[in-house]
Design an enzyme around this catalytic site. Sequence first.
Site, PDB file in Angstrom:
ATOM      1  N   GLU A  85       0.846  -1.190   0.000  1.00  0.00           N
ATOM      2  CA  GLU A  85       0.000   0.000   0.000  1.00  0.00           C
ATOM      3  C   GLU A  85       0.881   1.239   0.000  1.00  0.00           C
ATOM      4  O   GLU A  85       1.714   1.429   0.873  1.00  0.00           O
ATOM      5  CB  GLU A  85      -0.946   0.037   1.193  1.00  0.00           C
ATOM      6  N   ASN A 137       9.508   7.309   0.886  1.00  0.00           N
ATOM      7  CA  ASN A 137       8.767   7.693  -0.303  1.00  0.00           C
ATOM      8  C   ASN A 137       8.507   6.427  -1.117  1.00  0.00           C
ATOM      9  O   ASN A 137       9.434   5.777  -1.605  1.00  0.00           O
ATOM     10  CB  ASN A 137       9.589   8.702  -1.120  1.00  0.00           C
ATOM     11  N   ASP A 160      -2.960  12.378  -2.382  1.00  0.00           N
ATOM     12  CA  ASP A 160      -3.169  13.825  -2.362  1.00  0.00           C
ATOM     13  C   ASP A 160      -3.639  14.282  -3.745  1.00  0.00           C
ATOM     14  O   ASP A 160      -2.959  14.049  -4.746  1.00  0.00           O
ATOM     15  CB  ASP A 160      -1.855  14.527  -1.989  1.00  0.00           C
ATOM     16  N   LYS A 164      -5.578  22.131  -7.007  1.00  0.00           N
ATOM     17  CA  LYS A 164      -5.390  23.368  -7.749  1.00  0.00           C
ATOM     18  C   LYS A 164      -4.687  23.062  -9.069  1.00  0.00           C
ATOM     19  O   LYS A 164      -3.724  22.301  -9.107  1.00  0.00           O
ATOM     20  CB  LYS A 164      -4.560  24.359  -6.929  1.00  0.00           C
ATOM     21  N   ASP A 196     -11.607  10.437  -4.427  1.00  0.00           N
ATOM     22  CA  ASP A 196     -12.911  11.092  -4.360  1.00  0.00           C
ATOM     23  C   ASP A 196     -12.904  12.413  -5.129  1.00  0.00           C
ATOM     24  O   ASP A 196     -13.844  13.199  -5.014  1.00  0.00           O
ATOM     25  CB  ASP A 196     -13.330  11.328  -2.898  1.00  0.00           C
ATOM     26  N   THR A 233     -13.391   4.315   5.734  1.00  0.00           N
ATOM     27  CA  THR A 233     -12.770   5.127   6.777  1.00  0.00           C
ATOM     28  C   THR A 233     -13.528   6.437   6.944  1.00  0.00           C
ATOM     29  O   THR A 233     -14.347   6.825   6.105  1.00  0.00           O
ATOM     30  CB  THR A 233     -11.311   5.437   6.418  1.00  0.00           C
ATOM     31  N   PHE A 235     -12.238   9.263   6.591  1.00  0.00           N
ATOM     32  CA  PHE A 235     -11.797  10.118   5.496  1.00  0.00           C
ATOM     33  C   PHE A 235     -12.666   9.910   4.261  1.00  0.00           C
ATOM     34  O   PHE A 235     -13.140  10.867   3.647  1.00  0.00           O
ATOM     35  CB  PHE A 235     -10.337   9.814   5.166  1.00  0.00           C
ATOM     36  N   GLU A 236     -12.894   8.648   3.899  1.00  0.00           N
ATOM     37  CA  GLU A 236     -13.731   8.367   2.739  1.00  0.00           C
ATOM     38  C   GLU A 236     -15.164   8.818   2.983  1.00  0.00           C
ATOM     39  O   GLU A 236     -15.813   9.387   2.103  1.00  0.00           O
ATOM     40  CB  GLU A 236     -13.698   6.871   2.408  1.00  0.00           C
TER      41      GLU A 236
END
Length: 254
Positions: A85, A137, A160, A164, A196, A233, A235-236
Amino acid sequence: MSETPNETPQQPLPAKSFDPRTFREKPVSFVRRGRMTPSQERAWDELGPRFLLELPRDHAVTSIAKDASLEPAAVYGRVAPLTVEVGSGQGHAIVHAASEHRDRDYLAIEVFQAGLARTMIRAEWADTTNLKLVEANAPEVLEHALPAGSVDEIWVFFPDPWHKARHNKRRLISEDFMRIAARALRPGGLLRLATDWEDYAEQMREVGDAASAAFERAFDGDWAPRFDGRVLTAFEQKGIDKGREIRDLVYRRR
């Protein structure tokens, strides 16, 4: 560990580095932020030896040396399907998967130390023995440390969005990332994506479809069904509550 999984303390930003060797030309899998609470620091110290894998570092804090090596059979003590993941956050999805599928191995890659600490707390509660974590990373781990063709699935859930327009070039899912994912995945392996943000989902699909030499769609229609291995979650749910559609994609390595 005393911390509950739902704790979300406000955390100060780390000191900024002005070392030019730490600047990256390629997009990375994260925005690095935050420091750990005392309970997270205890988890890091007490559970780190059990869950964290140490890899040789490059100049940047979260970069790994190009000669770093991560051999799954040596790490897990067996040969089993491996899921990686990218940006595992607080570990909701990967800890759930590791506890439900103990015949498979899981690698969580994250740079947010508080998230890794929370993942270790959850993993301890679930008594998982098939989960390891790397603070790095993620694309560098996929490109340099893992053997080619050693991964069965790569998950990138809610990266992320850099929403913009002037920041879109920083998005992780790109032609270069598809190249890196293709190297790490075995033939028939899967790349699972979710976001999303509609315009990012469309970009992901364009990038995935353009990598047709290495990947093919593993879904019919415009979007893949929601991956049932991804636990819902907060967040979702927040994205859903704001009226944003959750888009899934899955590509199969040729």
